[in-house]
Design an enzyme around this catalytic site. Structure first.
Site, mmCIF file in Angstrom:
data_model
loop_
_atom_site.group_PDB
_atom_site.id
_atom_site.type_symbol
_atom_site.label_atom_id
_atom_site.label_comp_id
_atom_site.label_asym_id
_atom_site.label_seq_id
_atom_site.Cartn_x
_atom_site.Cartn_y
_atom_site.Cartn_z
ATOM 1 N N CYS A 49 0.834 -1.210 0.000
ATOM 2 C CA CYS A 49 0.000 0.000 0.000
ATOM 3 C C CYS A 49 0.867 1.257 0.000
ATOM 4 C CB CYS A 49 -0.932 -0.059 1.209
ATOM 5 S SG CYS A 49 -1.361 1.492 1.974
ATOM 6 N N CYS A 52 0.689 3.603 2.875
ATOM 7 C CA CYS A 52 1.337 3.086 4.091
ATOM 8 C C CYS A 52 2.832 3.355 4.056
ATOM 9 C CB CYS A 52 1.115 1.577 4.221
ATOM 10 S SG CYS A 52 -0.614 1.109 4.277
ATOM 11 N N HIS A 294 14.469 -6.962 48.303
ATOM 12 C CA HIS A 294 13.341 -6.682 49.203
ATOM 13 C C HIS A 294 12.142 -7.548 48.844
ATOM 14 C CE1 HIS A 294 15.197 -3.395 51.353
ATOM 15 N NE2 HIS A 294 15.510 -2.778 50.232
ATOM 16 N N LYS A 377 19.268 10.507 48.118
ATOM 17 C CA LYS A 377 19.060 9.418 49.078
ATOM 18 C C LYS A 377 18.245 9.914 50.272
ATOM 19 C CE LYS A 377 21.569 6.080 47.173
ATOM 20 N NZ LYS A 377 21.569 6.699 45.835
ATOM 21 N N TRP A 380 14.229 5.795 54.435
ATOM 22 C CA TRP A 380 13.063 5.239 53.737
ATOM 23 C C TRP A 380 12.262 4.302 54.636
ATOM 24 C CZ3 TRP A 380 10.681 0.874 52.012
ATOM 25 C CH2 TRP A 380 9.871 0.983 50.880
HETATM 26 C C1 LIG Z 1 23.463 -4.854 48.253
HETATM 27 C C2 LIG Z 1 23.860 -3.478 47.783
HETATM 28 C C3 LIG Z 1 24.884 -2.794 48.394
HETATM 29 C C4 LIG Z 1 25.269 -1.518 47.955
HETATM 30 N N1 LIG Z 1 26.307 -0.870 48.555
HETATM 31 C C5 LIG Z 1 26.755 0.315 48.059
HETATM 32 C C6 LIG Z 1 27.905 0.969 48.579
HETATM 33 O O1 LIG Z 1 28.522 0.486 49.530
HETATM 34 N N2 LIG Z 1 28.315 2.131 48.002
HETATM 35 C C7 LIG Z 1 27.660 2.683 46.931
HETATM 36 O O2 LIG Z 1 28.072 3.724 46.434
HETATM 37 N N3 LIG Z 1 26.556 2.109 46.430
HETATM 38 C C8 LIG Z 1 26.095 0.928 46.951
HETATM 39 N N4 LIG Z 1 25.004 0.332 46.408
HETATM 40 C C9 LIG Z 1 24.219 1.065 45.385
HETATM 41 C C10 LIG Z 1 23.270 2.066 46.071
HETATM 42 O O3 LIG Z 1 22.744 1.519 47.269
HETATM 43 C C11 LIG Z 1 22.069 2.411 45.206
HETATM 44 O O4 LIG Z 1 21.483 1.236 44.711
HETATM 45 C C12 LIG Z 1 22.388 3.321 44.042
HETATM 46 O O5 LIG Z 1 23.064 4.456 44.485
HETATM 47 C C13 LIG Z 1 21.070 3.766 43.314
HETATM 48 O O6 LIG Z 1 20.270 4.478 44.224
HETATM 49 P P1 LIG Z 1 18.734 4.757 44.061
HETATM 50 O O7 LIG Z 1 18.465 6.191 44.317
HETATM 51 O O8 LIG Z 1 18.261 4.232 42.773
HETATM 52 O O9 LIG Z 1 17.994 3.961 45.236
HETATM 53 P P2 LIG Z 1 18.378 2.571 45.861
HETATM 54 O O10 LIG Z 1 19.126 2.795 47.113
HETATM 55 O O11 LIG Z 1 18.995 1.719 44.850
HETATM 56 O O12 LIG Z 1 16.949 1.989 46.253
HETATM 57 C C14 LIG Z 1 16.040 1.529 45.269
HETATM 58 C C15 LIG Z 1 14.630 1.802 45.749
HETATM 59 O O13 LIG Z 1 14.382 1.063 46.928
HETATM 60 C C16 LIG Z 1 13.538 1.798 47.809
HETATM 61 N N5 LIG Z 1 14.238 1.911 49.095
HETATM 62 C C17 LIG Z 1 15.129 2.853 49.500
HETATM 63 N N6 LIG Z 1 15.549 2.587 50.737
HETATM 64 C C18 LIG Z 1 14.921 1.479 51.151
HETATM 65 C C19 LIG Z 1 14.939 0.713 52.359
HETATM 66 N N7 LIG Z 1 15.692 1.078 53.399
HETATM 67 N N8 LIG Z 1 14.180 -0.383 52.433
HETATM 68 C C20 LIG Z 1 13.405 -0.759 51.403
HETATM 69 N N9 LIG Z 1 13.335 -0.070 50.245
HETATM 70 C C21 LIG Z 1 14.087 1.031 50.112
HETATM 71 C C22 LIG Z 1 13.282 3.120 47.160
HETATM 72 O O14 LIG Z 1 12.039 3.064 46.493
HETATM 73 C C23 LIG Z 1 14.395 3.250 46.155
HETATM 74 O O15 LIG Z 1 14.001 4.001 45.040
HETATM 75 C C24 LIG Z 1 24.604 -0.938 46.848
HETATM 76 C C25 LIG Z 1 23.569 -1.636 46.213
HETATM 77 C C26 LIG Z 1 23.192 -2.891 46.663
HETATM 78 C C27 LIG Z 1 22.090 -3.643 45.947
#
Ligand SMILES: Cc1cc2nc3c(=O)[nH]c(=O)nc-3n(C[C@H](O)[C@H](O)[C@H](O)COP(=O)(O)OP(=O)(O)OC[C@H]3O[C@@H](n4cnc5c(N)ncnc54)[C@H](O)[C@@H]3O)c2cc1C
Length: 490
Positions: A49, A52, A294, A377, A380
């Site tokens: 077509c 299209c 989580h 950050k 939370w």
């Molecule tokens: C196991 C692990 C260890 C890490 N350690 C480090 C580190 O040592 N140094 C570093 O620079 N980065 C670290 N990171 C990465 C960092 O924690 C974040 O994941 C990254 O900076 C992205 O942040 P974000 O704003 O997307 O939220 P994130 O911290 O990734 O959280 C994702 C979502 O989870 C929810 N959330 C936030 N806090 C909580 C809570 N307390 N309980 C439940 N839910 C929650 C919120 O909705 C948030 O948007 C780590 C990640 C993981 C998975």
């Protein structure tokens, strides 16, 4: 910039791959059912077509805004097309009463799967797009439908004011299920890419897989990880490692793993939705990984909580290749007061551990300006997300916020948020679908979720740990028997 608009112009030519997704009778239902997008546009056309063909560049201009990892607005609208001039699509085009070309339909993606449409039909969630003749008009129509203000010139990470703010809207987490899938596939990809399966990491990985098979919030990932677990011994035989130098290269490994897609064919999609940052290098994978952890923590049964704790700690320790992250996390694992006896213990431990990380990073990111400016950050959950989690208002001590938590309420909130709400939109997407073989297999997985073998018994079976449910164990046993039979015969 000028180079960008040059690219755009070139993009109208034949060189760039199409942004709109080609659908046909064999993938139509699946792709739409599994799409994370809230809306779909389906263009029915015929390749012969001429109108299209002329329309294609208009349609593509809009599709490039929404489809694929490089789109400025991924995960909102999926733009697709069906060639009705292909024999195989005749029935499909009949289903949607295609009477002229091109014809555009609009609606929630799962509503297209295994359904029909007829212009006379009242009360249908699918509607015809009556004014989409040019790219401008089509986008205007879409903007009007969803109350957006997308522009044909939008570029990636510009105009991020359309990004959802997830800290105040509890329903945003429903979109995170797609990020949990993305993170799962991403983690597995990294493991293969970096050849991380070795003699000492094999068992921790199997244990984490068992956790995924039984408690991953996404059906697709439960199914995919079950497939991998069943074939684990064949894919990575334990004797492969004792021999020593029998290193397989990544390509070989990839080849062997073809068909073992941990979360199905459509994942990884290449973009983030809930975890999307306002820059390319923020949020994404590590955010998705947290949400996965989580969501696992609230799904395990009391009796599995300690094993889940070790599975999570060992997984992060062995397979999260952010050195600082894994070290810090492992320290916190080591200082946890063990054993965990309840789901509540585990969920609250993970929550407070994540908050400790948030607290530390909040200061670091402030000093180094490495955080995502739109997602600073926070401790939370913030009060607007869970008012009842707060016993008293925040008091500041030494410049740091101190919160008096109502931990029962925090636990209830976590269960709701990472439990039901997380999978709410995903559940909708699979409503009304036909029971196929795969969904039957899946029902088995779901129905065995709750079956936890007593801890003592599980410990006794050192290798094929049955702790995370009978099914994973059953499959591994089957696999071993099958191999044994093969050996006996051969
Ligand atoms: C196991 C692990 C260890 C890490 N350690 C480090 C580190 O040592 N140094 C570093 O620079 N980065 C670290 N990171 C990465 C960092 O924690 C974040 O994941 C990254 O900076 C992205 O942040 P974000 O704003 O997307 O939220 P994130 O911290 O990734 O959280 C994702 C979502 O989870 C929810 N959330 C936030 N806090 C909580 C809570 N307390 N309980 C439940 N839910 C929650 C919120 O909705 C948030 O948007 C780590 C990640 C993981 C998975």
């Amino acid at each position: 910039g000028p180079s960008r608009s040059l690219l755009r112009t070139l993009g109208d030519g034949p060189d760039l791959p199409d942004a709109a997704v080609d659908l046909n009778s064999s993938n139509f239902d699946r792709v739409l059912k599994e799409s994370p997008a809230a809306f779909a546009v389906v263009e029915f056309f015929a390749h012969w077509c001429p109108a299209c063909r002329n329309y294609k560049s208009h349609y593509e201009k809009v599709a490039r805004l929404f489809n694929g990892p490089d789109a400025p607005h991924p995960g909102i609208v999926i733009m697709t097309r069906v060639d009705c001039a292909m024999k195989m699509n005749t029935n499909l085009c009949d289903r949607f009463s295609v009477g002229h070309f091109p014809m555009l339909l609009w609606g929630p993606p799962p509503k297209f799967a295994s359904s029909r449409w007829d212009p006379k039909q009242e009360k249908s969630e699918i509607q015809s797009i009556d004014d989409g003749r040019t790219a401008d008009r089509l986008l205007k129509w879409i903007n009007k439908q969803i109350g957006s203000s997308f522009n044909l010139d939008d570029e990636k990470y510009e105009n991020e004011n359309t990004l959802p703010r997830n800290d105040s809207d509890p329903e945003q987490i429903a979109r995170a299920i797609y990020d949990v899938e993305e993170a799962t596939a991403g983690a597995f990809d990294i493991i293969l890419e970096h050849k991380m399966i070795k003699s000492d990491t094999r068992v921790p990985l199997i244990k984490f897989f068992q956790l995924l098979v039984t408690h991953h919030p996404s059906k697709r990932c439960r199914r995919g990880s079950a497939e991998i677990l069943v074939n684990f011994d064949d894919l990575w035989p334990s004797d492969l490692f004792s021999v020593g130098s029998q290193e397989t290269n990544v390509l070989q490994e990839r080849g062997r793993l073809k068909g073992y897609l941990i979360c199905g064919k459509e994942v990884p999609r290449g973009y983030w939705i809930f975890c999307r940052g306002s820059k390319n290098d923020t949020r994404g994978f590590s955010c998705g990984l947290w949400v996965l952890l989580h969501s696992l923590s609230v799904r395990v049964a009391d009796g599995e909580s300690h094993l889940a704790f070790t599975a999570i700690c060992d997984f992060i320790h062995n397979f999260f290749i952010c050195e600082e992250c894994r070290r810090h996390f492992y320290d916190m694992c080591s200082s946890a007061s063990v054993p965990f006896n309840t789901t509540r213990d585990l969920s609250l431990w993970l929550w407070s551990t994540h908050n400790k990380v948030n607290e530390r990073l909040r200061k670091e990111e402030k000093a180094l300006r490495t955080g995502d400016p739109r997602f600073p950050k926070v401790i939370w959950p913030p009060e607007q997300l869970c008012p009842s989690c707060y016993l008293s208002s925040i008091s500041k001590r030494n410049g740091t916020a101190q919160v008096d938590w109502n931990e029962d309420e925090v636990f209830n909130f976590l269960v709701q948020y990472y439990g039901k709400t997380l999978v709410s939109s995903y559940k909708d997407a699979s409503l009304g679908r036909n029971k196929s073989d795969e969904s039957v297999a899946d029902d088995i997985i779901t129905s065995t979720n709750a079956v936890a073998v007593p801890l003592g018994a599980a410990m006794a079976i050192a290798f094929a740990s049955c702790a995370f449910g009978a099914l994973a164990c059953f499959w591994r046993t089957q696999q071993k028997n099958r191999k044994q039979r093969k050996k006996n015969r051969g």
